[in-house]
Enzyme design. Structure first.
Site, PDB file in Angstrom:
ATOM      1  N   GLU A 161     -81.907  73.593  27.658  1.00  0.00           N
ATOM      2  CA  GLU A 161     -83.022  73.354  26.738  1.00  0.00           C
ATOM      3  C   GLU A 161     -83.983  72.349  27.372  1.00  0.00           C
ATOM      4  OE1 GLU A 161     -82.009  73.044  22.479  1.00  0.00           O
ATOM      5  OE2 GLU A 161     -83.125  71.156  22.576  1.00  0.00           O
TER       6      GLU A 161
ATOM      7  N   HIS B 113     -86.257  73.196  19.077  1.00  0.00           N
ATOM      8  CA  HIS B 113     -85.350  72.206  18.478  1.00  0.00           C
ATOM      9  C   HIS B 113     -86.053  71.440  17.344  1.00  0.00           C
ATOM     10  CE1 HIS B 113     -81.500  69.792  19.500  1.00  0.00           C
ATOM     11  NE2 HIS B 113     -81.832  69.585  18.225  1.00  0.00           N
TER      12      HIS B 113
HETATM   13  O1  LIG Z   1     -80.415  68.017  16.622  1.00  0.00           O
HETATM   14  C1  LIG Z   1     -80.650  67.150  15.831  1.00  0.00           C
HETATM   15  C2  LIG Z   1     -79.637  66.331  15.220  1.00  0.00           C
HETATM   16  O2  LIG Z   1     -78.488  66.345  15.710  1.00  0.00           O
HETATM   17  O3  LIG Z   1     -79.923  65.636  14.231  1.00  0.00           O
END
Ligand SMILES: O=CC(=O)O
Length: 311
Positions: free
Chosen positions: A258, A277
């Site tokens: 990623e 994400h």
């Molecule tokens: O990916 C985001 C989180 O773990 O809060």
């Protein structure tokens, strides 16, 4: 004023709250800057926090993670050094479940290719044969990871009258009673589901959990949603399953690696939608996450128990 380390620059808005109590320094693994006076780490973004980094901060009293997943932090190394690690559970659940549903609808109804089509020359008139999607209402959703986020996904899916299956490390009789979700083995869930939603943490058990063998068990009309971590899925196997239409589509908020390299073949497929994400990326949730992060940080700096300590 205690010295703390930031792993990534904070948005302007949060700086006054943090600077009121702390002297901020940015961590850069490439330099040999001296972090000997640093008492805390505010982990913003997913920079790896390993034993070596901890050893560069001999006075470290707390690691406060902005977010729930702590797979980028070496928890054993922190425990061995007596450094508590805080995270922000609970406040990300609604936003992450919302995005799970958004990706379910977007993949099922081909929203991204439809948008491109609607803007193009080829769209000249209404055509009932065009861009036929899958009906979400009344179909079967299999949720892998029946924690807080999984439960919120189930709650939203009820509005679509979906049949709800789940797979989890441990059975959740409370969720079964409250949400009408039915427990299945992983294989049975994969075979029966129209949508498979990954909402589990990344652990040694879930790493690589969905690979070629699992795609082979899924319906050819199935859609995979990954709101967990990219490493839960074998990326090459996912690419091949989508390319060869062993499954119909995927909605991915996370990938491995990623981001994907710009020339990755997955990026050329039209039956995958990728978001960068964004599970918890709403203004309200980000705000609450930062409040909780600072509460953990300040408690640790004061030598108090963290309101949310990762155990
Ligand atoms: O990916 C985001 C989180 O773990 O809060």
């Amino acid at each position: 004023m205690k010295d703390i380390i930031l792993t990534d620059p904070l948005p302007e808005f949060f700086l006054p709250h943090t600077q009121a109590r702390c002297e901020l320094r940015y961590f850069d693994s490439a330099t040999d800057a001296d972090f000997a006076a640093s008492r805390g780490i505010l982990a913003y973004g997913h920079v790896t926090i390993d034993a070596e980094m901890m050893d560069r901060c001999p006075q470290l009293q707390v690691i406060s993670n902005h977010g729930v997943g702590v797979d980028h932090i070496d928890l054993q190394a922190a425990a061995a050094r007596g450094i508590p690690v805080g995270n922000t559970p609970g406040c990300v659940d609604a936003a992450t479940a919302d995005l799970t549903i958004a990706l379910m609808l977007a993949t099922a109804r081909k929203l991204v290719v439809s948008d491109a089509f609607a803007r193009g020359e080829e769209f000249t008139r209404y055509n009932p044969a065009l861009l036929i999607g899958q009906e979400v209402t009344g179909s079967t959703l299999g949720i892998i990871g029946m924690g807080r986020i999984g439960c919120e996904v189930a709650r939203r899916a009820q509005a679509f009258q979906m049949r709800l299956l789940y797979h989890n490390r441990t059975r959740r009789p409370d969720a079964e009673a409250e949400l009408g979700v039915q427990y299945r083995s992983l294989d049975d869930l994969l075979q029966e589901s129209d949508f498979v939603s990954l909402n589990c943490p990344l652990t040694p058990e879930t790493t690589g959990m969905i690979g070629a063998a699992e795609f082979a068990k899924m319906k050819s009309s199935a859609i995979l949603l990954n709101l967990a971590r990219g490493q839960v899925v074998d990326t090459q196997a996912l690419y091949e399953a989508l390319r060869d239409e062993k499954i119909q589509a995927a909605g991915l908020d996370v990938t491995d690696p990623e981001p994907l390299p710009r020339d990755h073949p997955l990026l050329r497929l039209s039956n995958v939608i990728i978001t960068p994400h964004l599970g918890s990326a709403t203004g309200r949730t980000r705000h609450t996450m930062m409040q909780r992060t600072l509460e953990n940080l300040f408690a640790g700096l004061d030598g108090q128990p963290l309101p949310n300590e990762v155990k």
